[in-house]
Design an enzyme around this catalytic site. Structure first.
Site, short mmCIF file in Angstrom:
data_model
loop_
_atom_site.label_atom_id
_atom_site.label_comp_id
_atom_site.label_asym_id
_atom_site.label_seq_id
_atom_site.Cartn_x
_atom_site.Cartn_y
_atom_site.Cartn_z
CG HIS A 52 42.76 31.84 28.78
ND1 HIS A 52 42.17 33.00 28.34
CD2 HIS A 52 42.26 31.63 30.02
CE1 HIS A 52 41.36 33.47 29.27
NE2 HIS A 52 41.39 32.64 30.28
CE1 TYR A 320 47.65 30.35 34.85
CE2 TYR A 320 49.23 32.14 34.98
CZ TYR A 320 47.92 31.70 34.99
OH TYR A 320 46.90 32.60 35.14
#
Length: 328
Positions: A52, A320
């Site tokens: 992303h 993440y």
């Protein structure tokens, strides 16, 4: 679904929620291994997310309904309107991938709720209906199989072998397509969480974010001829005229419904409640700089919202954090 479609979708859509649990002390953690594979597939791009990488940061507000207050003691549902920071994004770690490319699916919507006392709460959602594998180790193995299954690989390829044993992989991405706007897409929370009310009653749920204007998707041919940045351009133009609004909803589990397997959505007849309205009002002044500083975490919660036994919640947080550390 043919091999080419499977491979494209795995490379693009699956990665959205990548993040996996720790491995043995003698090797890299699974989260590190996962980000390594992403970097192998798409390259390393300074300051960018491993997945992303291409996105747009916006601001707006959340107005809760009375329903949220009845289900949870969380502060985001307790009072009036609060600010939100929302990042919309494409899949893959390619920051220049055209928005109409099928590899840009599924798209993501990450929301940070800002409360007056400084408490932030995150909700990380995407357009997949459910996750393709059960846990972090399976996801790492899937990515590894993708990286070993190029066009010259002998059949059955590692990816074909993996998919044969994990039929939810193909099913998860079967209906994903390019939206005409970030504001015309439904975004799902594939992980289960738990509402806790003031009396201690616990209610498992999954987030669902639905646009006021409804879904609108493009055919593959129509998506191909769009401007490379049409989703960002369209949203900027849209917000210059009027806000874009979404229903923040929750699908509630029935007693006995499992919460640990993100590949198994609850039946469609489970009750869905409206928690309030997310209203996007503007794109931040310098989106590119803002998104580099943002790290949304599925487990960034507050009292009144708890993690379930879904192993991907912690797994996603681990990956993440690895990606954030590398882009800093």
């Amino acid at each position: 679904m043919g091999f080419d479609d499977l491979r494209v979708w795995v490379l693009a859509g699956l990665i959205l929620l990548a993040g996996l649990s720790g491995a043995g002390a003698q090797e890299k953690s699974t989260a590190e291994q996962t980000v390594d594979v992403m970097n192998k597939l798409w390259g390393s791009h300074a300051g960018m997310r491993a997945n992303h990488a291409k996105g747009l940061v916006t601001e707006g507000e959340f107005t809760p309904s009375e329903v949220g207050k009845s289900l949870s003691m969380a502060g985001i549902f307790a009072g009036g309107t609060i600010p939100v920071t929302v990042r919309f994004s494409n899949s893959t770690g390619l920051p220049t991938l055209p928005d109409g490319d099928r590899n840009a699916n599924p798209h993501g919507m990450a929301i940070r709720f800002h409360q007056a006392d400084g408490t932030d709460v995150d909700a990380v959602t995407n357009s997949l209906p459910f996750f393709p594998v059960k846990n972090g180790d399976e996801f790492r193995d899937l990515l590894t199989a993708v990286s070993q299954s190029g066009p010259d690989a002998p059949h059955p390829t590692p990816l074909e072998t993996f998919i044969a044993g994990h039929p939810r992989v193909a099913a998860a991405g079967a209906g994903v397509s390019t939206p005409s706007s970030f504001a015309r897409e439904t975004y799902n929370g594939v992980d289960a969480f738990i509402f806790v009310d003031a009396a201690g009653k616990r209610q498992p749920f999954r987030f669902k974010i639905e646009p006021f204007e409804g879904d609108d998707h493009l055919s593959p041919d129509a998506a191909k001829v769009k401007s490379p940045n049409f989703l960002s351009e369209e949203l900027r133009a849209r917000l210059a005229k009027a806000p874009a609004s979404f229903h923040l909803r929750a699908q509630l589990a029935n007693p006995g419904d499992q919460t640990a397997d993100p590949t198994q959505p609850w039946p469609a007849d489970r009750k869905v409640v409206d928690l309030g309205t997310i209203t996007i009002t503007k794109v931040v002044t310098n989106s590119a700089a803002a998104e580099k500083e943002l790290m949304y975490l599925p487990a960034n919660l507050e009292e009144g919202i708890e993690q379930s036994d879904d192993p991907l919640i912690d797994a996603r947080n681990d990956a993440y954090a690895v990606s954030f550390g590398r882009r800093q």
